[in-house]
Design a protein around this motif. Structure first.
Motif, PDB file in Angstrom:
ATOM      1  N   ARG A 151      11.192 -17.264  12.866  1.00 48.67           N
ATOM      2  CA  ARG A 151      11.879 -18.231  13.712  1.00 48.67           C
ATOM      3  C   ARG A 151      11.217 -18.274  15.087  1.00 48.67           C
ATOM      4  O   ARG A 151      10.643 -17.281  15.542  1.00 48.67           O
ATOM      5  CB  ARG A 151      13.353 -17.854  13.867  1.00 48.67           C
ATOM      6  CG  ARG A 151      14.140 -17.788  12.570  1.00 48.67           C
ATOM      7  CD  ARG A 151      14.441 -19.165  12.044  1.00 48.67           C
ATOM      8  NE  ARG A 151      15.161 -19.951  13.050  1.00 48.67           N
ATOM      9  CZ  ARG A 151      15.228 -21.285  13.043  1.00 48.67           C
ATOM     10  NH1 ARG A 151      14.583 -21.966  12.098  1.00 48.67           N
ATOM     11  NH2 ARG A 151      15.906 -21.934  13.963  1.00 48.67           N
ATOM     12  N   LEU A 152      11.316 -19.412  15.737  1.00 50.06           N
ATOM     13  CA  LEU A 152      10.713 -19.574  17.058  1.00 50.06           C
ATOM     14  C   LEU A 152      11.218 -18.518  18.027  1.00 50.06           C
ATOM     15  O   LEU A 152      10.443 -17.939  18.801  1.00 50.06           O
ATOM     16  CB  LEU A 152      11.009 -20.982  17.593  1.00 50.06           C
ATOM     17  CG  LEU A 152      10.489 -21.311  18.994  1.00 50.06           C
ATOM     18  CD1 LEU A 152       8.969 -21.243  19.034  1.00 50.06           C
ATOM     19  CD2 LEU A 152      10.962 -22.691  19.434  1.00 50.06           C
ATOM     20  N   GLU A 153      12.516 -18.248  17.971  1.00 50.88           N
ATOM     21  CA  GLU A 153      13.085 -17.276  18.906  1.00 50.88           C
ATOM     22  C   GLU A 153      12.674 -15.848  18.584  1.00 50.88           C
ATOM     23  O   GLU A 153      12.905 -14.931  19.378  1.00 50.88           O
ATOM     24  CB  GLU A 153      14.614 -17.387  18.926  1.00 50.88           C
ATOM     25  CG  GLU A 153      15.265 -17.210  17.574  1.00 50.88           C
ATOM     26  CD  GLU A 153      15.468 -18.539  16.840  1.00 50.88           C
ATOM     27  OE1 GLU A 153      16.298 -18.570  15.918  1.00 50.88           O
ATOM     28  OE2 GLU A 153      14.767 -19.518  17.193  1.00 50.88           O
ATOM     29  N   GLU A 154      12.076 -15.610  17.418  1.00 58.55           N
ATOM     30  CA  GLU A 154      11.648 -14.264  17.044  1.00 58.55           C
ATOM     31  C   GLU A 154      10.238 -13.933  17.519  1.00 58.55           C
ATOM     32  O   GLU A 154       9.756 -12.834  17.270  1.00 58.55           O
ATOM     33  CB  GLU A 154      11.700 -14.110  15.517  1.00 58.55           C
ATOM     34  CG  GLU A 154      13.104 -14.145  14.955  1.00 58.55           C
ATOM     35  CD  GLU A 154      13.118 -14.146  13.429  1.00 58.55           C
ATOM     36  OE1 GLU A 154      14.156 -13.765  12.862  1.00 58.55           O
ATOM     37  OE2 GLU A 154      12.098 -14.524  12.818  1.00 58.55           O
ATOM     38  N   LEU A 155       9.591 -14.890  18.195  1.00 59.13           N
ATOM     39  CA  LEU A 155       8.231 -14.619  18.669  1.00 59.13           C
ATOM     40  C   LEU A 155       8.192 -13.586  19.782  1.00 59.13           C
ATOM     41  O   LEU A 155       7.188 -12.901  19.960  1.00 59.13           O
ATOM     42  CB  LEU A 155       7.582 -15.912  19.175  1.00 59.13           C
ATOM     43  CG  LEU A 155       6.788 -16.711  18.152  1.00 59.13           C
ATOM     44  CD1 LEU A 155       6.310 -18.007  18.763  1.00 59.13           C
ATOM     45  CD2 LEU A 155       5.618 -15.898  17.637  1.00 59.13           C
ATOM     46  N   ALA A 156       9.269 -13.497  20.558  1.00 63.24           N
ATOM     47  CA  ALA A 156       9.280 -12.524  21.648  1.00 63.24           C
ATOM     48  C   ALA A 156       9.125 -11.115  21.091  1.00 63.24           C
ATOM     49  O   ALA A 156       9.552 -10.821  19.971  1.00 63.24           O
ATOM     50  CB  ALA A 156      10.577 -12.650  22.444  1.00 63.24           C
ATOM     51  N   ALA A 157       8.518 -10.240  21.852  1.00 70.33           N
ATOM     52  CA  ALA A 157       8.181  -8.902  21.379  1.00 70.33           C
ATOM     53  C   ALA A 157       9.390  -8.145  20.863  1.00 70.33           C
ATOM     54  O   ALA A 157       9.319  -7.426  19.868  1.00 70.33           O
ATOM     55  CB  ALA A 157       7.514  -8.113  22.504  1.00 70.33           C
ATOM     56  N   ASP A 158      10.538  -8.296  21.504  1.00 70.14           N
ATOM     57  CA  ASP A 158      11.717  -7.534  21.117  1.00 70.14           C
ATOM     58  C   ASP A 158      12.228  -7.938  19.742  1.00 70.14           C
ATOM     59  O   ASP A 158      12.870  -7.149  19.052  1.00 70.14           O
ATOM     60  CB  ASP A 158      12.833  -7.726  22.151  1.00 70.14           C
ATOM     61  CG  ASP A 158      12.472  -7.122  23.493  1.00 70.14           C
ATOM     62  OD1 ASP A 158      11.572  -6.251  23.508  1.00 70.14           O
ATOM     63  OD2 ASP A 158      13.070  -7.514  24.508  1.00 70.14           O
ATOM     64  N   HIS A 159      11.954  -9.185  19.335  1.00 70.66           N
ATOM     65  CA  HIS A 159      12.480  -9.669  18.060  1.00 70.66           C
ATOM     66  C   HIS A 159      11.461  -9.582  16.931  1.00 70.66           C
ATOM     67  O   HIS A 159      11.821  -9.575  15.771  1.00 70.66           O
ATOM     68  CB  HIS A 159      12.914 -11.133  18.202  1.00 70.66           C
ATOM     69  CG  HIS A 159      14.016 -11.326  19.184  1.00 70.66           C
ATOM     70  ND1 HIS A 159      15.335 -11.030  18.899  1.00 70.66           N
ATOM     71  CD2 HIS A 159      13.997 -11.784  20.461  1.00 70.66           C
ATOM     72  CE1 HIS A 159      16.088 -11.299  19.963  1.00 70.66           C
ATOM     73  NE2 HIS A 159      15.301 -11.759  20.918  1.00 70.66           N
ATOM     74  N   LEU A 160      10.182  -9.534  17.264  1.00 70.28           N
ATOM     75  CA  LEU A 160       9.146  -9.707  16.250  1.00 70.28           C
ATOM     76  C   LEU A 160       8.722  -8.409  15.572  1.00 70.28           C
ATOM     77  O   LEU A 160       8.113  -8.433  14.516  1.00 70.28           O
ATOM     78  CB  LEU A 160       7.912 -10.361  16.889  1.00 70.28           C
ATOM     79  CG  LEU A 160       6.883 -10.982  15.947  1.00 70.28           C
ATOM     80  CD1 LEU A 160       7.512 -12.025  15.062  1.00 70.28           C
ATOM     81  CD2 LEU A 160       5.738 -11.567  16.737  1.00 70.28           C
ATOM     82  N   ALA A 161       9.081  -7.267  16.134  1.00 72.08           N
ATOM     83  CA  ALA A 161       8.539  -5.993  15.650  1.00 72.08           C
ATOM     84  C   ALA A 161       8.797  -5.780  14.157  1.00 72.08           C
ATOM     85  O   ALA A 161       7.900  -5.431  13.398  1.00 72.08           O
ATOM     86  CB  ALA A 161       9.133  -4.845  16.455  1.00 72.08           C
ATOM     87  N   ALA A 162      10.027  -6.001  13.724  1.00 69.08           N
ATOM     88  CA  ALA A 162      10.347  -5.744  12.320  1.00 69.08           C
ATOM     89  C   ALA A 162       9.679  -6.751  11.400  1.00 69.08           C
ATOM     90  O   ALA A 162       9.283  -6.427  10.284  1.00 69.08           O
ATOM     91  CB  ALA A 162      11.860  -5.785  12.124  1.00 69.08           C
ATOM     92  N   VAL A 163       9.517  -7.980  11.876  1.00 66.66           N
ATOM     93  CA  VAL A 163       8.943  -9.027  11.036  1.00 66.66           C
ATOM     94  C   VAL A 163       7.463  -8.784  10.788  1.00 66.66           C
ATOM     95  O   VAL A 163       6.972  -8.930   9.669  1.00 66.66           O
ATOM     96  CB  VAL A 163       9.150 -10.411  11.696  1.00 66.66           C
ATOM     97  CG1 VAL A 163       8.503 -11.500  10.851  1.00 66.66           C
ATOM     98  CG2 VAL A 163      10.620 -10.687  11.890  1.00 66.66           C
ATOM     99  N   VAL A 164       6.745  -8.375  11.819  1.00 65.65           N
ATOM    100  CA  VAL A 164       5.299  -8.205  11.695  1.00 65.65           C
ATOM    101  C   VAL A 164       4.952  -7.128  10.676  1.00 65.65           C
ATOM    102  O   VAL A 164       3.947  -7.218   9.971  1.00 65.65           O
ATOM    103  CB  VAL A 164       4.679  -7.868  13.066  1.00 65.65           C
ATOM    104  CG1 VAL A 164       3.202  -7.547  12.931  1.00 65.65           C
ATOM    105  CG2 VAL A 164       4.863  -9.043  14.003  1.00 65.65           C
ATOM    106  N   ARG A 165       5.789  -6.127  10.544  1.00 58.56           N
ATOM    107  CA  ARG A 165       5.505  -5.057   9.578  1.00 58.56           C
ATOM    108  C   ARG A 165       5.507  -5.567   8.141  1.00 58.56           C
ATOM    109  O   ARG A 165       4.942  -4.959   7.250  1.00 58.56           O
ATOM    110  CB  ARG A 165       6.524  -3.925   9.750  1.00 58.56           C
ATOM    111  CG  ARG A 165       6.268  -3.061  10.972  1.00 58.56           C
ATOM    112  CD  ARG A 165       7.065  -1.784  10.905  1.00 58.56           C
ATOM    113  NE  ARG A 165       8.498  -2.036  11.076  1.00 58.56           N
ATOM    114  CZ  ARG A 165       9.117  -2.000  12.245  1.00 58.56           C
ATOM    115  NH1 ARG A 165       8.439  -1.739  13.335  1.00 58.56           N
ATOM    116  NH2 ARG A 165      10.411  -2.234  12.335  1.00 58.56           N
ATOM    117  N   ASP A 166       6.164  -6.709   7.923  1.00 56.58           N
ATOM    118  CA  ASP A 166       6.232  -7.265   6.576  1.00 56.58           C
ATOM    119  C   ASP A 166       5.133  -8.266   6.282  1.00 56.58           C
ATOM    120  O   ASP A 166       5.034  -8.786   5.179  1.00 56.58           O
ATOM    121  CB  ASP A 166       7.588  -7.955   6.363  1.00 56.58           C
ATOM    122  CG  ASP A 166       8.743  -6.961   6.440  1.00 56.58           C
ATOM    123  OD1 ASP A 166       8.501  -5.782   6.117  1.00 56.58           O
ATOM    124  OD2 ASP A 166       9.852  -7.367   6.818  1.00 56.58           O
TER     125      ASP A 166
END
Length: 651
Positions: free
Chosen positions: A631-646
């Motif tokens: 999601r667009l709002e998940e680009l910020a560092a605080d939100h993206l950490a878990a997503v990038v691992r996948d």
């Protein structure tokens, strides 16, 4: 014999020539960075400087150019006996190639002596060769990070430390550092940028008469290099003598308190970081006074020093133009206030405003054309471009697999012939880079024992070990941005531009190439071909207008063609495709089918869809690409950490 172009025959480039001459008078200034477009004689001017430098007295036979008057007590070739007759030689100009290895720069174990004599001996590198001379780095902005670190350490301390392959060496490495670069190929790391004492922007003259004189002189030199150089021999001797005289006068030049106040006031007025700028300005002003034959620094010296020492230190944002000159009115005001301390008018000083000395938050860089490429600002049916939102820190998007020697950078992990030493391994085929200590260690057990006859090293093929190096690579980050009318609803486009600007900031810091494909209406457009200049990308992004239908499949097809062309041009650089869309596909064929053709390219889909009714096309698109939707709002560092691992990306 190669004949160099005379320094005194160079037409124009007055600031560049002055910056080089001041460093020749006082190497403590810290060197010169020359920024400019291609074909502006940057390298020619730098190489011609070496002929003007005074000869250097060295200890005979010393590979590290020790000064006979004060030899280095830790010189690897020492200790040197006192009273030896000095040997004089011309000052060296040592060129550091962009692709040089760490061994070549810092020095390494002398393989010949190790294998033939069985002794550990140090083979000096380019840092030792440049001691008491000039170290010239062409295309310094393309230098590998681990080499930049070596330069930073040596330039800061004047000493090179080498700890490798069982050898521990320390030697003096004081040199005049000169770098040239073309800003279109990317910018320098801030740490290295600040290490250059002075910086000069070089542009070709727009005066036809001056350009004609440049061509006339170059043709004459090419026709008869020796004769042409001889015609300028007197001028070259005069410059060399003037440099020597200025060096002798330098210790006697005084820096009055009012001039020092002017220096510190100017640095404070332009809000430069740290104290290096103050020191560089002081040294440059003193050197300028010595060069002009004066014994005291004047306000004019401070003014000139500021023009050369501050422009590259004022950069606060990667999208600011580093080549922008100083605000002359602001400079004069700071000097006037510093030189008139009793003047009460300082309380009425006008407010310069928040962006007085920069190009603005998201504006186009200087020199960009007013008209945008097709599909951007001003296009038919397009809404007025919205300015980007404020950039923010994003999390790392990178291939999970390890690359095989891609271009140096800071994104994906890579192994190859460059980077830091990470051990040794048995070669799986052709030996690429011998790791001598590991090879000797493997061969050690059978150097003695029964059946051993003769002298020398017994080396078997199974003893060979290959050096293993690990580093970080840069990638091609290709943005495929939806600029259709649905993206312009409410303030989404401002947020989208802010997100892409944030990713561009991340790409700048990781030394990636970036490209920009936009799609709206009936077609997709390459708004920016892949480049290392994020300033260009940010300028095009700021002028991107919206409107029309959503040809999502056309955008993906255009991205596919761009990636195919770049794969042929630079096969080692792995791509990362970032698709930014709300998934409201309204024109052209099925984008999911088109996306399957891009499967295997590391991909992320930034889903900008919002509202109570969601079509979910971004998720299906990411699945077809083999990437991840966020999601667009998940680009910020605080939100993206878990997503990038996948994220699972294929090399």
């Amino acid at each position: 014999m190669i004949v160099g172009y005379p320094f005194s025959a160079v037409v124009g480039h007055d600031d560049l020539k002055l910056a080089l001459l001041l460093n020749a008078v006082s190497p403590a200034i810290g060197g010169v960075l020359v920024r400019g477009e291609k074909g502006t004689a940057k390298s020619t001017v730098v190489r011609s400087l070496a002929a003007l430098l005074p000869e250097v007295a060295v200890v005979a036979g010393c590979r590290f150019s020790c000064d006979p008057a004060a030899p280095d007590p830790s010189c690897p070739d020492g200790p040197h006996e006192s009273g030896l007759s000095p040997q004089t030689r011309p000052a060296r100009l040592v060129e550091l190639p962009v692709g040089a290895s760490e061994d070549r720069v810092a020095g390494s174990l002398d393989l010949e002596r190790a294998l033939t004599e069985g002794v550990k001996a140090f083979e000096p590198g380019l840092l030792a060769a440049a001691h008491r001379g000039v170290l010239y780095v062409d295309e310094v902005n393309l230098l590998h990070d681990h080499l930049v670190d070596l330069l930073l350490d040596a330039a800061a301390m004047g000493v090179a430390h080498v700890e490798r392959e069982g050898v521990s060496v320390r030697h003096a490495a004081r040199f005049l550092l000169v770098g040239t670069m073309n800003p279109e190929e990317g910018e320098l790391r801030p740490q290295l940028l600040d290490r250059f004492g002075l910086a000069v922007e070089v542009r070709a003259s727009r005066d036809p008469a001056e350009r004609a004189e440049v061509v006339r002189r170059r043709l004459a030199f090419d026709a008869d290099p020796a004769g042409y150089t001889g015609a300028y021999a007197a001028g070259e001797r005069d410059l060399a003598q003037r440099i020597a005289a200025a060096r002798e006068r330098l210790p006697a030049v005084t820096l009055p308190d009012d001039a020092l106040r002017g220096i510190t006031a100017v640095c404070a007025a332009f809000d430069v970081e740290g104290m290096r700028a103050d020191l560089v300005m002081a040294r440059a002003a003193v050197a300028l006074a010595a060069w002009e034959g004066r014994d005291e620094v004047t306000p004019g010296d401070v003014r000139t020093a500021a023009r050369l020492a501050l422009p590259h230190r004022r950069r606060r944002d990667p999208f600011d133009d580093p080549g922008q000159g100083l605000d002359e009115e602001r400079l004069e005001q700071a000097l006037s206030e510093a030189l008139s301390p009793d003047d009460d008018s300082g309380d009425d000083a006008p407010d310069d405003g928040p962006d007085d000395d920069g190009p603005g938050g998201g504006g186009a860089p200087d020199g960009e054309p007013a008209d945008a490429p097709p599909g951007e600002g001003g296009g038919t049916g397009g809404r007025r471009p919205e300015s980007p939102g404020a950039p923010y820190r994003t999390r790392l998007l990178a291939p999970e697999t390890v690359g095989r020697g891609g271009p140096a950078g800071r994104r994906g992990r890579t192994t190859g012939e460059s980077g830091r030493a990470a051990g040794a391994r048995t070669p799986d085929g052709r030996l690429r880079r011998l790791d001598l200590p590991a090879t000797l260690a493997a061969a050690a057990p059978h150097q003695r024992g029964r059946g051993r006859t003769g002298s020398g090293l017994v080396l078997r093929r199974e003893d060979l070990r290959e050096a293993l190096r690990e580093g970080r690579e840069s990638n091609l980050v290709l943005f495929c941005v939806d600029a259709s009318g649905s993206m312009a609803a409410r303030t989404r486009m401002r947020a989208v531009k802010g997100a892409v600007l944030s990713l561009l900031l991340d790409a700048y810091q990781r030394r990636d190439k970036v490209g920009l494909v936009t799609f709206r209406g009936e077609e997709a457009t390459v708004a920016l071909p892949p480049t290392s200049s994020v300033e260009l990308a940010s300028g095009r992004l700021a002028r991107l207008a919206t409107g029309g239908r959503t040809p999502l499949a056309a955008g993906l097809r255009r991205a596919e063609r761009v990636l195919a062309a770049e794969r042929l041009r630079d096969p080692r650089r792995r791509p990362l495709l970032v698709v930014v869309t709300d998934g409201r596909h309204t024109n052209g064929p099925d984008p999911v089918i088109t996306a399957r053709r891009l499967a295997g390219v590391a991909s992320v889909v930034v889903d900008c869809e919002h509202g109570p009714v969601r079509l979910g096309l971004a998720g299906r698109l990411a699945a077809a690409l083999g990437g991840t939707a966020i999601r667009l709002e998940e680009l910020a560092a605080d939100h993206l950490a878990a997503v990038v691992r996948d994220v699972r990306k294929v090399a």
